[in-house]
Design a protein around this motif. Structure first.
Motif, mmCIF file in Angstrom:
data_model
loop_
_atom_site.group_PDB
_atom_site.id
_atom_site.type_symbol
_atom_site.label_atom_id
_atom_site.label_comp_id
_atom_site.label_asym_id
_atom_site.label_seq_id
_atom_site.Cartn_x
_atom_site.Cartn_y
_atom_site.Cartn_z
ATOM 1 N N ASN A 36 -18.624 9.243 5.046
ATOM 2 C CA ASN A 36 -17.347 9.029 5.708
ATOM 3 C C ASN A 36 -16.517 9.636 5.747
ATOM 4 O O ASN A 36 -15.573 9.947 5.255
ATOM 5 C CB ASN A 36 -17.189 7.892 4.326
ATOM 6 C CG ASN A 36 -16.978 8.199 3.287
ATOM 7 O OD1 ASN A 36 -17.660 8.959 2.812
ATOM 8 N ND2 ASN A 36 -16.435 7.010 2.342
ATOM 9 N N GLY B 199 -8.501 1.622 -2.061
ATOM 10 C CA GLY B 199 -8.609 2.957 -1.587
ATOM 11 C C GLY B 199 -8.256 3.951 -2.546
ATOM 12 O O GLY B 199 -8.241 5.476 -2.269
ATOM 13 N N THR B 200 -7.737 3.624 -3.540
ATOM 14 C CA THR B 200 -7.554 5.169 -4.683
ATOM 15 C C THR B 200 -8.579 5.118 -5.052
ATOM 16 O O THR B 200 -8.478 6.343 -5.726
ATOM 17 C CB THR B 200 -6.404 4.379 -5.293
ATOM 18 O OG1 THR B 200 -6.737 3.090 -6.420
ATOM 19 C CG2 THR B 200 -5.379 3.991 -5.042
ATOM 20 N N GLU C 98 -8.085 10.958 1.621
ATOM 21 C CA GLU C 98 -7.097 11.507 1.192
ATOM 22 C C GLU C 98 -5.633 10.820 0.665
ATOM 23 O O GLU C 98 -5.080 10.969 -0.460
ATOM 24 C CB GLU C 98 -6.489 11.975 3.029
ATOM 25 C CG GLU C 98 -6.734 13.121 3.699
ATOM 26 C CD GLU C 98 -6.247 13.466 4.409
ATOM 27 O OE1 GLU C 98 -4.834 12.690 4.637
ATOM 28 O OE2 GLU C 98 -6.848 13.929 6.013
ATOM 29 N N LYS C 99 -6.083 9.525 0.440
ATOM 30 C CA LYS C 99 -5.385 9.128 -0.983
ATOM 31 C C LYS C 99 -6.094 8.766 -2.140
ATOM 32 O O LYS C 99 -5.362 7.840 -3.097
ATOM 33 C CB LYS C 99 -4.379 8.019 -0.200
ATOM 34 C CG LYS C 99 -3.748 7.933 0.862
ATOM 35 C CD LYS C 99 -3.197 6.624 1.755
ATOM 36 C CE LYS C 99 -2.828 6.911 2.254
ATOM 37 N NZ LYS C 99 -1.667 6.251 3.198
ATOM 38 N N ASP D 240 -12.861 10.143 7.041
ATOM 39 C CA ASP D 240 -12.676 9.074 6.892
ATOM 40 C C ASP D 240 -10.991 9.723 5.946
ATOM 41 O O ASP D 240 -10.601 10.397 5.222
ATOM 42 C CB ASP D 240 -12.594 7.816 5.754
ATOM 43 C CG ASP D 240 -12.199 6.994 5.714
ATOM 44 O OD1 ASP D 240 -10.725 6.605 6.557
ATOM 45 O OD2 ASP D 240 -13.206 6.041 4.778
ATOM 46 N N ASP E 281 0.759 -1.140 -0.239
ATOM 47 C CA ASP E 281 -0.332 0.395 0.003
ATOM 48 C C ASP E 281 0.830 1.095 -0.277
ATOM 49 O O ASP E 281 0.526 2.004 -0.532
ATOM 50 C CB ASP E 281 -1.165 -0.513 1.573
ATOM 51 C CG ASP E 281 -2.063 -0.924 1.171
ATOM 52 O OD1 ASP E 281 -2.421 -1.220 0.207
ATOM 53 O OD2 ASP E 281 -3.180 -1.052 1.727
ATOM 54 N N ASP E 282 1.802 1.202 0.798
ATOM 55 C CA ASP E 282 2.823 2.528 1.035
ATOM 56 C C ASP E 282 3.764 2.566 -0.230
ATOM 57 O O ASP E 282 4.350 4.201 -0.795
ATOM 58 C CB ASP E 282 3.992 2.021 1.632
ATOM 59 C CG ASP E 282 3.065 2.573 3.226
ATOM 60 O OD1 ASP E 282 1.503 3.169 3.577
ATOM 61 O OD2 ASP E 282 3.373 2.138 5.233
ATOM 62 N N ASP F 252 0.975 4.272 -2.711
ATOM 63 C CA ASP F 252 0.840 5.632 -2.241
ATOM 64 C C ASP F 252 2.015 6.504 -3.008
ATOM 65 O O ASP F 252 1.997 7.484 -2.956
ATOM 66 C CB ASP F 252 0.769 5.923 -0.952
ATOM 67 C CG ASP F 252 -0.708 5.110 -0.410
ATOM 68 O OD1 ASP F 252 -1.617 4.927 -1.585
ATOM 69 O OD2 ASP F 252 -1.089 4.896 0.513
ATOM 70 N N SER G 290 -8.523 7.825 4.693
ATOM 71 C CA SER G 290 -8.200 7.618 3.498
ATOM 72 C C SER G 290 -8.882 7.748 2.551
ATOM 73 O O SER G 290 -7.995 8.044 1.503
ATOM 74 C CB SER G 290 -8.989 6.222 3.498
ATOM 75 O OG SER G 290 -10.047 5.579 3.738
#
Length: 690
Positions: free
Chosen positions: A533, A520-521, A540-541, A536, A76-77, A80, A538
């Motif tokens: 949400n 989450g994208t 922001e991503k 939430d 995930d990182d 991002d 998430s």
């Protein structure tokens, strides 16, 4: 089971090429530091670190598929960081473009010709004196620190390096494929029975309206059967009026009623309440024999159902409603005559698999593949969708060893919930997609279920998002995108609409798959949903988002999008059944939204009643695609002429647009200009006229 990181290898390839391009630009400047905070040593360092990450992706993806939580977080990182690094490199590219434009304009007044690809007969010439943007050293350092941290964490995950460098294989294309013709197998009995019910002379003397329910698990072929019946010439000649409605998750009585009424009358009924619409629908159906298909119904509320069908009682004897559903409770509340679709027989699964893999319904000309093919067909568990998608996966594989590799893939051994076998097949097929198709498919997660899109519209999204970067040069990029699209259709990842053959959509299960990969994208939202949400983290991503509206877009409904600071694509979509109407958004709501989204590459706002485009549109320096089709805009602000990355400007159906900005020739990257059906466009800027 999250598998979103499987597309990372294709993503890293794009970064690798951008780093190489930036390094070349640096070298051409002969040692001068062209960008603030970056130098050739740092570029080489980043390139090596990406290679280090890339060579363990195979093992990392295998481990996260098996449920290794720490590996999933690491991937995930990486994802991002890859997005943020690409944004930073694009900032550098924009700065370079602006610097070159400034240098050119200061030394020469010559004009450079550029082309429109297929939307307009005009050519133009350009100069772009836009200001340079200096990049912050702090931003560069932040990316460098995150890369270092990811490399450090990788060392503690015991990931095994892949012996083959993915960069060497990412863009190898498979042989071109022709689009498969549809094939309908194994439902002859059900089709004949329902056809007789729809067209037969014998009627139930106690009731005017009959409801037929086609029920079965996802991917079993309910919609395909309903489409065959709906389009059958005997059926169409039997009913005075017909309508097809994709209902899906949200059972909105007002929306469904309005759509049916429009299908019957052809008239718009914007702003009318449910009672008015139902009175009109009742009048329209009075003594008329009709057929309505409600596809993919989930509603279990009996009261809502009875409210919806109340106007249908005015129809003539012999009128029918067909309901397709996975939910047997729906059958109960509708009081429908049920036609359950069971799994296909193994024989039919084998035939369907062979047809989509080999173009024939048997293995007579491919005896070496017959035994393996039958074993693979068993894995389909009687699902036509699974057989089609697996057949598409095998379409370009003629070697028995390649079929064996699919049969023995480790994904078959992963634990799955009951009734998830079809999803396993779809995931396996996705994993084996060529890397150049993966991001193209996953991008479709931005669209809501049942959304239909034209081929070239989707291809333009892929182009401007950079999914085809690195594949240019060998052929025209639009032609390349169309080829990618056709490949996804040939592999059954996209399907042609049976109602409008110019449009395509995804099966619900494939839409679910794309969304699970995007994770989450991707974000979908509509005016009938609650933004529970908003807080939430998430959000922001999120990189790709859409909002579906029927009537209006309010500041409240847009509040959640203000959190998406790194958003790349935003589509404000009009309800797909209401093209004749237009929804509303105020200039202030639009202005406030756009000022928050500085990394926006794609912005689409079609079928909206706006008459003015905010000047702040010119501040979106990353913008590559801008669509105001079928809006009421009368002009475009001159501020758009500084958008040096804008590749596509879509103004189709803007009937009130009288002229284009005089400075439009400064759009140095513009390739696609769609000005079809712009009746008030009386003149073009001089430089656009041949």
């Amino acid at each position: 089971m999250a598998i979103g990181e499987i597309l990372l290898s294709a993503f890293l390839q794009v970064l690798f090429e951008k780093l190489a391009s930036l390094g070349l630009d640096y070298a051409q400047k002969k040692g001068r530091q062209p960008f603030s905070g970056i130098n050739i040593d740092l570029l080489n360092k980043w390139k090596k670190m990406l290679v280090t990450i890339n060579v363990v992706l195979d093992d990392a993806e295998d481990k996260q598929l098996s449920g290794k939580g720490q590996v999933k977080l690491w991937l995930d990182d990486v994802r991002d960081l890859a997005y943020d690094m690409e944004d930073l490199l694009d900032d550098f590219a924009i700065e370079a473009t602006q610097a070159k434009s400034e240098a050119k304009s200061s030394t020469s007044k010559s004009l450079v010709k550029w082309k429109f690809c297929f939307f307009s007969q005009y050519n133009s010439s350009v100069s772009n004196p836009s200001p340079r943007l200096l990049m912050s050293k702090a931003e560069v350092q932040k990316i460098d620190d995150r890369l270092e941290e990811i490399i450090t964490r990788k060392a503690h995950l015991s990931l095994t390096e892949n012996v083959v460098d993915r960069f060497d294989n990412t863009n190898k294309r498979l042989p071109s494929t022709s689009l498969p013709k549809s094939r309908f197998l194994g439902r002859e009995k059900e089709e004949a029975e329902i056809l007789e019910l729809l067209t037969g002379e014998a009627e139930n003397g106690d009731t005017t309206l009959s409801i037929v329910s086609i029920v079965g698990m996802g991917g079993v072929g309910k919609t395909a059967l309903a489409q065959r019946l709906y389009n059958d010439a005997r059926v169409s000649s039997c009913f005075e009026r017909r309508a097809w409605i994709c209902v899906s998750d949200v059972f909105d009585i007002l929306d469904i009623t309005k759509t049916i009424l429009r299908s019957f009358t052809g008239f718009s009924n914007e702003g009318e309440d449910l009672n008015t619409l139902q009175v009109k629908l009742k009048e329209s159906l009075s003594s008329k024999k009709f057929l309505v298909v409600l596809d993919d119904v989930w509603n279990e509320n009996y009261g809502e159902w009875t409210t919806l069908i109340k106007p249908f009682e005015a129809g003539a004897k012999g009128s029918k409603i067909i309901v397709t559903t996975r939910n047997r409770t729906v059958v109960s509340i509708t009081g429908a005559l049920s036609y359950p679709l069971e799994e296909l027989s193994l024989e039919n699964c084998v035939s369907l698999l062979a047809f989509h893999a080999l173009g024939t319904t048997n293995f007579e000309r491919h005896p070496d593949l017959e035994i393996i093919g039958k074993e693979i067909a068993v894995k389909c568990k009687g699902s036509p969708l699974a057989a089609k998608v697996l057949g598409g996966l095998l379409r370009d594989k003629g070697n028995p060893d390649e079929w064996e590799a699919i049969l023995n893939n480790k994904m078959w051994d992963l634990p799955m919930r009951e009734n998830d076998e079809v999803l396993r097949v779809l995931k396996l097929s996705y994993v084996h997609l060529p890397s150049y198709l993966k991001r193209c498919f996953v991008y479709c997660a931005v669209f809501p279920k049942d959304y239909e899109i034209e081929r070239d519209e989707l291809v333009l999204f892929w182009i401007v998002e950079g999914f085809l970067d690195g594949q240019k040069g060998k052929e025209n990029i639009l032609k390349l995108g169309r080829t990618h699209f056709d490949e996804l259709v040939s592999k059954s990842f996209l399907q042609q609409s049976s109602v409008d053959t110019s449009k395509f959509s995804m099966h619900d299960l494939l839409n679910d798959l794309a969304k699970s990969i995007a994770g989450g994208t991707c974000f979908n939202f509509g005016e009938n949903q609650l933004a529970s949400n908003e807080d939430d983290a998430s959000l922001e991503k999120v990189r790709y988002a859409s909002f579906t509206s029927l009537w209006s877009v309010t500041s409240k409904s847009m509040r959640v999008y203000h959190r998406m600071k790194v958003l790349r694509s935003l589509m404000l979509l009009h309800d797909r059944y209401s093209w004749d109407d237009k929804f509303h958004i105020s200039n202030k709501v639009l202005h406030d939204l756009l000022t928050e989204l500085k990394y926006l590459r794609v912005f689409s706002l079609c079928h909206c009643s706006i008459v003015e485009v905010p000047n702040c549109i010119g501040d979106l320096k990353h913008l590559r695609y801008l669509n105001f089709s079928y809006t009421d805009i009368e002009r475009l602000p001159e501020s758009i002429v500084v958008l040096c990355r804008l590749q596509a400007l879509i103004l189709r159906g803007c009937q009130k647009l009288s002229m284009l900005p005089q400075g439009i020739t400064k759009l140095v990257s513009l390739q696609f200009l769609d000005i079809r059906n712009t009746g008030s466009l009386k003149e073009m800027p001089q430089a656009l006229v041949i």
